[in-house]
Design an enzyme around this catalytic site. Structure first.
Site, PDB file in Angstrom:
ATOM      1  N   ARG A   1     -74.103 -46.007  13.772  1.00  0.00           N
ATOM      2  CA  ARG A   1     -74.191 -47.040  14.563  1.00  0.00           C
ATOM      3  C   ARG A   1     -75.553 -47.375  15.242  1.00  0.00           C
ATOM      4  O   ARG A   1     -76.048 -46.118  15.784  1.00  0.00           O
ATOM      5  CB  ARG A   1     -73.087 -46.881  15.715  1.00  0.00           C
ATOM      6  CG  ARG A   1     -73.065 -48.248  16.668  1.00  0.00           C
ATOM      7  CD  ARG A   1     -72.220 -47.976  17.817  1.00  0.00           C
ATOM      8  NE  ARG A   1     -70.696 -47.542  17.444  1.00  0.00           N
ATOM      9  CZ  ARG A   1     -69.792 -48.213  17.128  1.00  0.00           C
ATOM     10  NH1 ARG A   1     -70.057 -49.601  16.918  1.00  0.00           N
ATOM     11  NH2 ARG A   1     -68.555 -47.881  16.727  1.00  0.00           N
TER      12      ARG A   1
ATOM     13  N   THR B   1     -66.166 -51.212  13.001  1.00  0.00           N
ATOM     14  CA  THR B   1     -66.319 -52.210  13.857  1.00  0.00           C
ATOM     15  C   THR B   1     -66.190 -53.563  13.157  1.00  0.00           C
ATOM     16  O   THR B   1     -66.773 -54.489  13.675  1.00  0.00           O
ATOM     17  CB  THR B   1     -67.613 -52.352  14.714  1.00  0.00           C
ATOM     18  OG1 THR B   1     -68.105 -50.673  14.938  1.00  0.00           O
ATOM     19  CG2 THR B   1     -67.503 -53.016  16.270  1.00  0.00           C
TER      20      THR B   1
ATOM     21  N   GLY C   1     -65.459 -38.597  21.034  1.00  0.00           N
ATOM     22  CA  GLY C   1     -65.436 -37.505  21.758  1.00  0.00           C
ATOM     23  C   GLY C   1     -65.097 -36.050  20.712  1.00  0.00           C
ATOM     24  O   GLY C   1     -65.146 -35.184  21.401  1.00  0.00           O
TER      25      GLY C   1
ATOM     26  N   LYS D   1     -56.560 -45.047  12.873  1.00  0.00           N
ATOM     27  CA  LYS D   1     -57.814 -44.680  13.780  1.00  0.00           C
ATOM     28  C   LYS D   1     -57.110 -44.218  15.589  1.00  0.00           C
ATOM     29  O   LYS D   1     -56.778 -45.360  15.969  1.00  0.00           O
ATOM     30  CB  LYS D   1     -58.946 -45.557  13.878  1.00  0.00           C
ATOM     31  CG  LYS D   1     -59.833 -45.218  14.708  1.00  0.00           C
ATOM     32  CD  LYS D   1     -61.068 -45.970  14.414  1.00  0.00           C
ATOM     33  CE  LYS D   1     -62.277 -46.118  15.898  1.00  0.00           C
ATOM     34  NZ  LYS D   1     -63.327 -47.082  15.494  1.00  0.00           N
TER      35      LYS D   1
ATOM     36  N   GLY E   1     -68.866 -39.621  15.436  1.00  0.00           N
ATOM     37  CA  GLY E   1     -70.272 -40.512  15.445  1.00  0.00           C
ATOM     38  C   GLY E   1     -71.514 -39.574  15.974  1.00  0.00           C
ATOM     39  O   GLY E   1     -71.947 -38.950  15.213  1.00  0.00           O
ATOM     40  N   SER E   2     -71.675 -39.749  17.191  1.00  0.00           N
ATOM     41  CA  SER E   2     -72.899 -39.458  17.705  1.00  0.00           C
ATOM     42  C   SER E   2     -72.859 -37.909  17.915  1.00  0.00           C
ATOM     43  O   SER E   2     -74.183 -37.203  17.736  1.00  0.00           O
ATOM     44  CB  SER E   2     -73.085 -39.889  19.150  1.00  0.00           C
ATOM     45  OG  SER E   2     -72.190 -39.265  20.066  1.00  0.00           O
TER      46      SER E   2
ATOM     47  N   GLU F   1     -69.252 -44.433   7.461  1.00  0.00           N
ATOM     48  CA  GLU F   1     -69.080 -45.812   7.648  1.00  0.00           C
ATOM     49  C   GLU F   1     -70.399 -46.422   8.336  1.00  0.00           C
ATOM     50  O   GLU F   1     -70.891 -45.756   9.320  1.00  0.00           O
ATOM     51  CB  GLU F   1     -67.885 -46.060   8.546  1.00  0.00           C
ATOM     52  CG  GLU F   1     -68.026 -45.717   9.892  1.00  0.00           C
ATOM     53  CD  GLU F   1     -66.661 -46.153  10.860  1.00  0.00           C
ATOM     54  OE1 GLU F   1     -67.065 -47.071  11.491  1.00  0.00           O
ATOM     55  OE2 GLU F   1     -65.719 -45.545  10.880  1.00  0.00           O
TER      56      GLU F   1
END
Length: 215
Positions: free
Chosen positions: A21, A73, A162, A133, A182-183, A44
């Site tokens: 993202r 998203t 998280g 999800k 993700g991050s 993704e």
């Protein structure tokens, strides 16, 4: 739509969906082969990333060998139409959107809709979700997955939000069928520094932790 279908065989080898993202197209182009070389298989691109459609098209064209490439998203049918036209092989949503789920089922495209409460999760599954999800997973942790699986063991669940090196094993042990990361996966500092070897090593740490957890 993508000419190459989603591979569940690939996903089962490494049941982690890497969520990209807000990264720059050039950085994503570098990340794709590194992601695959590290042993990960499913990634993704969120539709609220700048140039998301072009990034997905480019990823499918140049990096689809050994990778499942999807769109995240996706909140509306318009988003879905754009994602599929770009070649997305699977779809992820942050919310329970009946029209998007049904359209994906109709087209035979795997759909991982976002849901949180047991009622939402079961509804998503009943509508034809390939995997649900659980978002945001941060709030309730691995025990929530274990509690859901007790009466609803037929559901396939993918906690997202998280998830890190420190807790991913706990989620798999609680019964998660996949993880959305993700991050924590795409370390911001490593990407900004364009430290691709460092990023590959970081991704391999996740793969090793995943493999240990699934033994």
């Amino acid at each position: 739509m993508s000419q190459q279908p989603f591979s569940w065989e690939l996903f089962s080898k490494a049941p982690v969906v890497g969520i990209i993202r807000g990264l720059k197209p050039d950085d994503i182009h570098h990340i794709m082969p590194i992601y695959r070389e590290a042993g990960l298989t499913t990634i993704e691109i969120t539709m609220n990333t700048d140039y998301a459609e072009a990034i997905i098209q480019n990823a499918v064209k140049y990096h689809s060998e050994g990778l499942n490439i999807g769109a995240g998203t996706v909140c509306t049918l318009k988003d879905l139409e754009k994602a599929l036209a770009a070649g997305a092989q699977f779809i992820v949503t942050p919310v329970l959107e009946k029209k998007v789920i049904k359209a994906c089922v109709k087209h035979g495209v795997p759909i991982f809709p976002g849901a949180f409460t047991p009622s939402e999760i079961y509804k998503a599954w009943s509508l034809g979700a390939s995997m649900v999800k659980i978002y945001p997973a941060t709030s309730l942790g691995p025990d929530y997955i274990k509690d859901l699986k007790a009466p609803l063991n037929q559901l396939k669940l993918m906690p997202t939000g998280g998830i890190s090196l420190d807790n991913m094993a706990a989620y798999f042990k609680a019964g998660a069928d996949g993880l959305g990361i993700g991050s924590h996966l795409f370390d911001k500092n490593l990407v900004q520094q364009k430290n691709w070897e460092g990023l590959k090593s970081h991704l391999q740490d996740f793969v090793q932790r995943m493999e240990k957890a699934r033994v």
